[in-house]
Design a protein around this motif. Structure first.
Motif, PDB file in Angstrom:
ATOM      1  N   PRO A 273       0.768  -1.177   0.200  1.00  0.00           N
ATOM      2  CA  PRO A 273      -0.058   0.106  -0.064  1.00  0.00           C
ATOM      3  C   PRO A 273       0.830   1.236  -0.139  1.00  0.00           C
ATOM      4  CG  PRO A 273      -0.145  -0.883   2.279  1.00  0.00           C
ATOM      5  CD  PRO A 273       0.559  -2.002   1.366  1.00  0.00           C
ATOM      6  N   PRO A 276      -1.508   7.420   2.144  1.00  0.00           N
ATOM      7  CA  PRO A 276      -2.781   8.243   1.359  1.00  0.00           C
ATOM      8  C   PRO A 276      -2.249   9.654   1.044  1.00  0.00           C
ATOM      9  CG  PRO A 276      -3.813   7.170   3.660  1.00  0.00           C
ATOM     10  CD  PRO A 276      -2.079   6.991   3.323  1.00  0.00           C
ATOM     11  N   HIS A 317      -7.130   3.818   0.677  1.00  0.00           N
ATOM     12  CA  HIS A 317      -7.146   2.766   1.883  1.00  0.00           C
ATOM     13  C   HIS A 317      -7.062   1.167   1.526  1.00  0.00           C
ATOM     14  CE1 HIS A 317      -7.657   6.601   4.176  1.00  0.00           C
ATOM     15  NE2 HIS A 317      -9.041   6.828   3.544  1.00  0.00           N
ATOM     16  N   ARG A 388      -8.169  -4.818   2.450  1.00  0.00           N
ATOM     17  CA  ARG A 388      -7.358  -3.762   3.136  1.00  0.00           C
ATOM     18  C   ARG A 388      -6.390  -4.717   3.846  1.00  0.00           C
ATOM     19  NH1 ARG A 388     -10.660   1.246   4.500  1.00  0.00           N
ATOM     20  NH2 ARG A 388     -12.493   1.010   3.251  1.00  0.00           N
ATOM     21  N   GLU A 408      -2.903  -1.495   9.364  1.00  0.00           N
ATOM     22  CA  GLU A 408      -4.139  -0.686   9.709  1.00  0.00           C
ATOM     23  C   GLU A 408      -3.868   0.710  10.603  1.00  0.00           C
ATOM     24  OE1 GLU A 408      -7.890  -1.552  12.443  1.00  0.00           O
ATOM     25  OE2 GLU A 408      -6.175  -2.659  13.017  1.00  0.00           O
ATOM     26  N   ALA A 411      -2.508   3.213   8.028  1.00  0.00           N
ATOM     27  CA  ALA A 411      -3.587   3.973   7.149  1.00  0.00           C
ATOM     28  C   ALA A 411      -4.322   5.064   7.791  1.00  0.00           C
ATOM     29  CB  ALA A 411      -4.415   2.961   6.844  1.00  0.00           C
TER      30      ALA A 411
END
Length: 501
Positions: A273, A276, A317, A388, A408, A411
């Motif tokens: 990931p 953001p 996300h 996720r 988690e 994020a």
């Protein structure tokens, strides 16, 4: 698969540049086929044949490709050692595959066991002299019988201890990857940039379809943001590919705004990931959609992805949904699917998945179960069907009896305006066992976020036990040889800090 691919590519594309170096020198498709024929003859003379392992400890570039193609022409299996490995790690790679022959440059030979057959290679930009000491002209190597199950390459990844594990792939998997990535198309042409080392799964398993495309592959022995920006502008490349750290370096290059990047239609980012804040900034400054791709070495670089048309919830996300031809399930410890929203282990089923870990039947049996790949990645599925990530099983830590999944937490903390990048790692604690430490690269070095600000920001989305108990401000996060976040280094530093009091 590779021998027939380069033969057909040479016939179709001839003198078209297959590889172009930073100096401007090029190697044509005909050069590749001719050189690999002669090196294949040299390997055969040295006794290499079907099933033998050729270990390449070479810089990324056409010489690596020539050796890889030559090995495939005699049925040997190519294993690649990333040039960024240290001597100890290089020795572990060699121990894992027990190669019949090693090709290495002098600078990349350190750590190789003394009892191995090693031939030193001097890099050159002259196609006629590449791997000169191995080449034998006018010596035909018999064509191999077609065998989808023949082993072709070994790509290294790290196990839970950090030691290398070699995921091996056959003709069958390389053909599946070519079909999934390109639809088996020939002759699409254009330009590609090799953003990872030649030893990486993203090169070794994808070289067949890249050669079939007839594209010119631009080589960077060491990734360089300025050179990539120049290539993106000069060749009007439609997509920029890389890992999150590379996208961040592009955006921070002092000449970024001086480049015309209007040809870019997509940003495609692998390696896990993306923060953001990075997704927001990249979409705005490249003026292009951002797709996160989730995969692993073991899956052959094929897995899940966010849509280029994704809304913010998906794009910022999640790692999206399975690609066509891929199945994904989140399963509990009993091996059965968990309920939506619950955290479990990601399992994948795809024809691109490795055949196993080379020389490691126990590890293979653990990772491959009834046609499924256990990724060791923790994840959940949201109501929209997007996945996720919550981290690796080995990265989870326990604070006061409660499980904390770093991804988690990251994020959520990553949406704080003062956070550019963040990693959450455990620190030993006498009372709680472990606590979470937020290691932060701030957006503004003169005004880094405080622990209180991060806790206040995360309180509405995270249970109190998941919130960090400490914060450490750094200039950058450490990366490993694969350009992924080096969590082990961060965790080791926190353990050392706790021990020092």
């Amino acid at each position: 698969m590779l021998p027939q691919t380069i033969l057909n590519a040479a016939r179709r594309f001839g003198d078209r540049a297959a590889f172009r170096l930073a100096s401007g020198a090029s190697v044509s498709y005909s050069d590749l086929d001719r050189a690999s024929d002669e090196v294949a003859a040299g390997l055969a003379v040295r006794g290499l044949g079907e099933g033998d392992v050729l270990l390449l400890s070479l810089p990324s570039g056409p010489e690596y490709a020539v050796a890889y193609l030559a090995a495939a022409k005699v049925g040997a299996v190519t294993a690649g050692a990333n040039p960024r490995l240290r001597a100890r790690e290089r020795g572990l790679v060699a121990d894992t595959v027990d190669p019949a022959l090693v090709l290495a440059t002098e600078s990349l030979a350190g750590g190789l066991p003394d009892d191995l057959a090693v031939e030193l290679v001097t890099p050159t930009e002259d196609p006629g002299r590449m791997l000169r000491t191995l080449r034998v002209a006018h010596h035909n190597v018999p064509d191999l019988a077609e065998d989808p199950g023949r082993a072709v390459c070994i790509c290294f990844t790290s196990g839970s201890t950090g030691d290398p594990r070699g995921a091996w792939f056959t003709n069958r998997q390389l053909a599946a990857i070519a079909e999934m990535d390109s639809g088996g198309a020939w002759g699409s042409g254009g330009h590609l940039v090799a953003g990872t080392a030649s030893a990486h799964v993203g090169v070794m398993t994808k070289l067949p379809w890249q050669l079939a495309s007839g594209a010119t592959i631009h080589v960077m022995d060491r990734w360089d943001a300025g050179r990539l920006l120049d290539l993106l502008e000069h060749h009007r490349l439609p997509a920029v590919n890389g890992v999150a750290a590379q996208i961040a370096l592009l955006l921070r290059h002092p000449d970024f705004d001086d480049h015309d990047l209007s040809g870019i239609r997509a940003i495609v980012v692998g390696g896990g990931p993306s923060p953001p804040a990075l997704v927001h900034e990249a979409r705005r400054r490249f003026n292009a959609p951002y797709s996160i791709r989730y995969s692993s070495t073991e899956s052959g670089g094929i897995g899940l992805g966010t849509s280029l048309e994704a809304d913010d919830e998906e794009a910022l996300h999640t790692v999206g949904r399975p690609r066509s031809g891929v199945e994904a399930e989140v399963r509990g410890e009993n091996g059965r699917p968990v309920e939506p929203g619950e955290v479990g282990e990601m399992w994948l089923r795809t024809p691109s998945t490795m055949s196993g870990y080379w020389g490691d039947p126990v590890g293979t049996a653990t990772a491959l179960v009834d046609g499924w790949l256990r990724t060791d990645d923790l994840a959940s599925v949201d109501p929209a069907g997007c996945h996720r990530l919550a981290g690796r099983s080995s990265e989870m830590f326990i604070r006061g009896g409660y499980n904390v999944y770093p991804l988690e937490v990251e994020a959520v903390l990553g949406t704080h305006p003062g956070v550019d990048q963040v990693a959450v790692v455990p620190r030993p604690d006498e009372v709680l066992g472990e606590i979470g430490v937020a290691v932060v690269v701030p957006s503004n070095a003169n005004r880094p976020p405080t622990l209180e600000e991060l806790v206040a920001h995360g309180r509405s989305d995270l249970s109190s036990y998941k919130l960090p108990s400490a914060v450490r401000i750094v200039d950058r996060l450490p990366l490993n040889a694969g350009d992924k976040l080096d969590r082990r280094a961060l965790a080791a530093e926190e353990t050392g800090r706790q021990a020092d009091g």
